[in-house]
Write a protein that holds these residues in place. Structure first.
Motif, PDB file in Angstrom:
ATOM      1  N   ARG A  79      46.938 -32.987  14.072  1.00 57.73           N
ATOM      2  CA  ARG A  79      48.081 -32.103  13.830  1.00 57.73           C
ATOM      3  C   ARG A  79      49.385 -32.771  14.256  1.00 57.73           C
ATOM      4  NH1 ARG A  79      49.307 -26.656  13.164  1.00 57.73           N
ATOM      5  NH2 ARG A  79      47.106 -26.099  13.172  1.00 57.73           N
ATOM      6  N   GLY A  80      49.387 -33.401  15.424  1.00 54.90           N
ATOM      7  CA  GLY A  80      50.599 -34.034  15.914  1.00 54.90           C
ATOM      8  C   GLY A  80      51.035 -35.209  15.059  1.00 54.90           C
ATOM      9  N   VAL A  81      50.089 -36.058  14.687  1.00 53.44           N
ATOM     10  CA  VAL A  81      50.418 -37.259  13.917  1.00 53.44           C
ATOM     11  C   VAL A  81      50.929 -36.908  12.525  1.00 53.44           C
ATOM     12  CG1 VAL A  81      49.343 -39.228  12.746  1.00 53.44           C
ATOM     13  CG2 VAL A  81      48.936 -38.847  15.187  1.00 53.44           C
ATOM     14  N   LEU A  82      50.381 -35.852  11.923  1.00 51.62           N
ATOM     15  CA  LEU A  82      50.761 -35.489  10.559  1.00 51.62           C
ATOM     16  C   LEU A  82      51.894 -34.462  10.491  1.00 51.62           C
ATOM     17  CD1 LEU A  82      47.241 -35.217   8.871  1.00 51.62           C
ATOM     18  CD2 LEU A  82      48.892 -37.092   8.688  1.00 51.62           C
ATOM     19  N   ALA A  83      52.433 -34.086  11.642  1.00 46.51           N
ATOM     20  CA  ALA A  83      53.428 -33.015  11.684  1.00 46.51           C
ATOM     21  C   ALA A  83      54.625 -33.286  10.782  1.00 46.51           C
ATOM     22  CB  ALA A  83      53.889 -32.794  13.124  1.00 46.51           C
ATOM     23  N   ASP A  84      55.078 -34.532  10.736  1.00 49.98           N
ATOM     24  CA  ASP A  84      56.281 -34.861   9.964  1.00 49.98           C
ATOM     25  C   ASP A  84      55.971 -35.510   8.618  1.00 49.98           C
ATOM     26  OD1 ASP A  84      57.903 -33.936  12.066  1.00 49.98           O
ATOM     27  OD2 ASP A  84      57.811 -35.884  13.073  1.00 49.98           O
ATOM     28  N   ALA A  85      54.707 -35.564   8.257  1.00 52.71           N
ATOM     29  CA  ALA A  85      54.323 -36.232   7.010  1.00 52.71           C
ATOM     30  C   ALA A  85      54.368 -35.255   5.840  1.00 52.71           C
ATOM     31  CB  ALA A  85      52.926 -36.824   7.141  1.00 52.71           C
ATOM     32  N   ASP A  86      54.749 -35.758   4.683  1.00 50.71           N
ATOM     33  CA  ASP A  86      54.736 -34.969   3.447  1.00 50.71           C
ATOM     34  C   ASP A  86      53.370 -35.139   2.799  1.00 50.71           C
ATOM     35  OD1 ASP A  86      55.130 -33.668   1.094  1.00 50.71           O
ATOM     36  OD2 ASP A  86      56.692 -35.018   0.332  1.00 50.71           O
ATOM     37  N   LEU A  87      52.578 -34.083   2.845  1.00 50.14           N
ATOM     38  CA  LEU A  87      51.215 -34.151   2.325  1.00 50.14           C
ATOM     39  C   LEU A  87      51.084 -33.671   0.884  1.00 50.14           C
ATOM     40  CD1 LEU A  87      49.182 -32.849   5.415  1.00 50.14           C
ATOM     41  CD2 LEU A  87      49.575 -35.220   4.714  1.00 50.14           C
ATOM     42  N   ALA A  88      52.158 -33.234   0.296  1.00 48.54           N
ATOM     43  CA  ALA A  88      52.102 -32.703  -1.069  1.00 48.54           C
ATOM     44  C   ALA A  88      51.531 -33.748  -2.021  1.00 48.54           C
ATOM     45  CB  ALA A  88      53.490 -32.281  -1.520  1.00 48.54           C
ATOM     46  N   GLY A  89      50.476 -33.364  -2.735  1.00 47.68           N
ATOM     47  CA  GLY A  89      49.861 -34.250  -3.709  1.00 47.68           C
ATOM     48  C   GLY A  89      48.929 -35.289  -3.124  1.00 47.68           C
ATOM     49  N   LYS A  90      48.729 -35.268  -1.825  1.00 51.64           N
ATOM     50  CA  LYS A  90      47.868 -36.267  -1.184  1.00 51.64           C
ATOM     51  C   LYS A  90      46.419 -35.794  -1.140  1.00 51.64           C
ATOM     52  CE  LYS A  90      51.391 -38.916  -0.154  1.00 51.64           C
ATOM     53  NZ  LYS A  90      51.573 -40.259  -0.771  1.00 51.64           N
ATOM     54  N   ASP A  91      45.525 -36.771  -1.034  1.00 49.77           N
ATOM     55  CA  ASP A  91      44.121 -36.509  -0.752  1.00 49.77           C
ATOM     56  C   ASP A  91      43.879 -36.909   0.690  1.00 49.77           C
ATOM     57  OD1 ASP A  91      43.431 -35.484  -3.197  1.00 49.77           O
ATOM     58  OD2 ASP A  91      42.820 -37.416  -4.031  1.00 49.77           O
ATOM     59  N   LEU A  92      43.567 -35.927   1.533  1.00 54.05           N
ATOM     60  CA  LEU A  92      43.444 -36.156   2.966  1.00 54.05           C
ATOM     61  C   LEU A  92      41.978 -36.102   3.373  1.00 54.05           C
ATOM     62  CD1 LEU A  92      44.820 -36.477   5.756  1.00 54.05           C
ATOM     63  CD2 LEU A  92      44.922 -33.969   5.869  1.00 54.05           C
ATOM     64  N   VAL A  93      41.496 -37.169   4.008  1.00 58.87           N
ATOM     65  CA  VAL A  93      40.127 -37.251   4.506  1.00 58.87           C
ATOM     66  C   VAL A  93      40.195 -37.402   6.021  1.00 58.87           C
ATOM     67  CG1 VAL A  93      37.954 -38.521   4.453  1.00 58.87           C
ATOM     68  CG2 VAL A  93      39.322 -38.309   2.365  1.00 58.87           C
ATOM     69  N   ASP A  94      39.645 -36.432   6.733  1.00 60.28           N
ATOM     70  CA  ASP A  94      39.714 -36.421   8.187  1.00 60.28           C
ATOM     71  C   ASP A  94      38.362 -36.836   8.769  1.00 60.28           C
ATOM     72  OD1 ASP A  94      40.270 -36.040  10.830  1.00 60.28           O
ATOM     73  OD2 ASP A  94      40.691 -33.892  10.685  1.00 60.28           O
ATOM     74  N   LEU A  95      38.318 -38.035   9.350  1.00 58.87           N
ATOM     75  CA  LEU A  95      37.092 -38.544   9.963  1.00 58.87           C
ATOM     76  C   LEU A  95      37.112 -38.394  11.480  1.00 58.87           C
ATOM     77  CD1 LEU A  95      36.455 -41.795   7.870  1.00 58.87           C
ATOM     78  CD2 LEU A  95      35.628 -39.472   7.479  1.00 58.87           C
ATOM     79  N   THR A  96      38.046 -37.600  11.976  1.00 58.98           N
ATOM     80  CA  THR A  96      38.135 -37.339  13.410  1.00 58.98           C
ATOM     81  C   THR A  96      37.016 -36.388  13.827  1.00 58.98           C
ATOM     82  OG1 THR A  96      40.530 -37.587  13.274  1.00 58.98           O
ATOM     83  CG2 THR A  96      39.652 -36.461  15.225  1.00 58.98           C
ATOM     84  N   THR A  97      36.334 -36.708  14.904  1.00 57.14           N
ATOM     85  CA  THR A  97      35.250 -35.854  15.369  1.00 57.14           C
ATOM     86  C   THR A  97      35.794 -34.506  15.841  1.00 57.14           C
ATOM     87  OG1 THR A  97      33.968 -37.780  16.072  1.00 57.14           O
ATOM     88  CG2 THR A  97      33.346 -35.648  17.006  1.00 57.14           C
ATOM     89  N   GLY A  98      35.211 -33.429  15.344  1.00 64.08           N
ATOM     90  CA  GLY A  98      35.663 -32.097  15.724  1.00 64.08           C
ATOM     91  C   GLY A  98      34.581 -31.068  15.469  1.00 64.08           C
ATOM     92  N   THR A  99      34.937 -29.814  15.615  1.00 67.79           N
ATOM     93  CA  THR A  99      33.990 -28.723  15.411  1.00 67.79           C
ATOM     94  C   THR A  99      34.109 -28.176  13.994  1.00 67.79           C
ATOM     95  OG1 THR A  99      35.489 -26.925  16.036  1.00 67.79           O
ATOM     96  CG2 THR A  99      34.367 -28.107  17.832  1.00 67.79           C
ATOM     97  N   PRO A 100      33.129 -27.410  13.540  1.00 64.16           N
ATOM     98  CA  PRO A 100      33.233 -26.788  12.216  1.00 64.16           C
ATOM     99  C   PRO A 100      34.468 -25.903  12.081  1.00 64.16           C
ATOM    100  CG  PRO A 100      30.967 -26.694  12.973  1.00 64.16           C
ATOM    101  CD  PRO A 100      31.785 -27.199  14.131  1.00 64.16           C
TER     102      PRO A 100
END
Length: 293
Positions: A79-100
């Protein structure tokens, strides 16, 4: 934007810890163009020498890629790293370990910002990434179109296993397998504790232990059939009454060897509870009913 995967799809990777670096090296070795970013810039130097473009900011790295892969410390970092990023139209793949639950929330968060989302659970350690026939793979869940269109790129570092549209399923499968592994590690530790003080060569004992665990691994298939059918006595060869009696021998042996039984007793206590509830002919599938809410 064009969502068709090819060798020319622009690829970005955020996060260059041990796993992120291994992913980056695999893509570069496959001849893929790659933009990378890391909070500590020096981690990118070797990758830059190998051909990666290094972005000054996470937002700039996201802007450079159509397919953006994130491999960071935790969900809060994403969340912090992507806070200022423009994600519109992007394909985002999150490989960070987390919970469901975190994966589902991150999927909604990404979709609100105009991105397609795929969560991943990496079933490998860094040396397995990019290594042929290593057995490593990644669980993926979320956008099926994203997965289908970028599968070739995602398959470069490790095998791919798609487990469903629910964004939380990759994390669920990941943690379920890791939880089983943790239980196995507990048993291995207890076994070594029992024999270490005796005239037993641990290097000779280890393959016996590994072979026995491998032989017992098929137990999972039988338990799945029992849980699906609701008949917890189906195919049982060692019933709960027998196993609970046998547990007493395991505990006495631990006491004789001066080994704490604390790695075993939680499961044994559940077995005893299920037996006391009147299920002597079952295997251990009924324990699932005791711990599942």
């Amino acid at each position: 934007m064009n969502h068709t995967d090819s060798d020319t799809t622009s690829l970005t990777l955020l996060g260059l810890g041990d796993m992120g670096t291994a992913l980056a090296r695999a893509w570069l070795a496959a001849g893929r163009s790659l933009t990378v970013w890391n909070r500590t810039p020096g981690r990118a130097d070797a990758l830059a020498a190998a051909g990666a473009e290094v972005a000054d900011t996470a937002a700039a790295a996201v802007a450079a890629g159509d397919l953006v892969v994130v491999c960071l410390l935790d969900d809060a970092s994403v969340r912090g790293v992507l806070a200022d990023a423009d994600l519109a139209g992007k394909d985002l793949v999150d490989l960070t370990t987390g919970t469901p639950a975190e994966a589902r929330a991150r999927a909604a968060w990404a979709e609100e910002r105009g991105a397609r989302f795929l969560d991943g659970g990496i079933m490998a350690v860094p040396p397995m990434i990019g290594a042929e026939r290593s057995g490593g793979y990644v669980f993926y869940s979320g956008s099926r179109p994203l997965f289908d269109e970028h599968r070739a790129t995602l398959a470069v570092p490790a095998g791919t296993v798609y487990v469903g549209e629910d964004p939380g399923f990759a994390a669920l499968h990941d943690v379920a397998l890791l939880s089983a592994m943790t239980g196995m590690f507990a048993g291995v530790a207890h076994a070594f504790a029992l024999v270490r003080g005796e005239d037993v060569a641990l290097k000779d004992f280890a393959p016996m232990l590994s072979g026995w665990l491998t032989a017992m691994a098929g137990y999972a298939n039988g338990m799945a059939e029992q849980l699906d059918s609701g008949d917890y006595t189906r195919g049982v060869t060692s019933n709960l009454a027998m196993m609970v009696r046998g547990n007493a021998t395991l505990l006495r042996t631990a006491e004789e060897q001066g080994v704490s039984p604390e790695l075993l007793t939680p499961f044994m206590d559940l077995m005893r509870r299920r037996l006391d509830d009147g299920h002597p002919d079952e295997g251990t599938a009924g324990v699932v009913d005791l711990i599942a809410r």
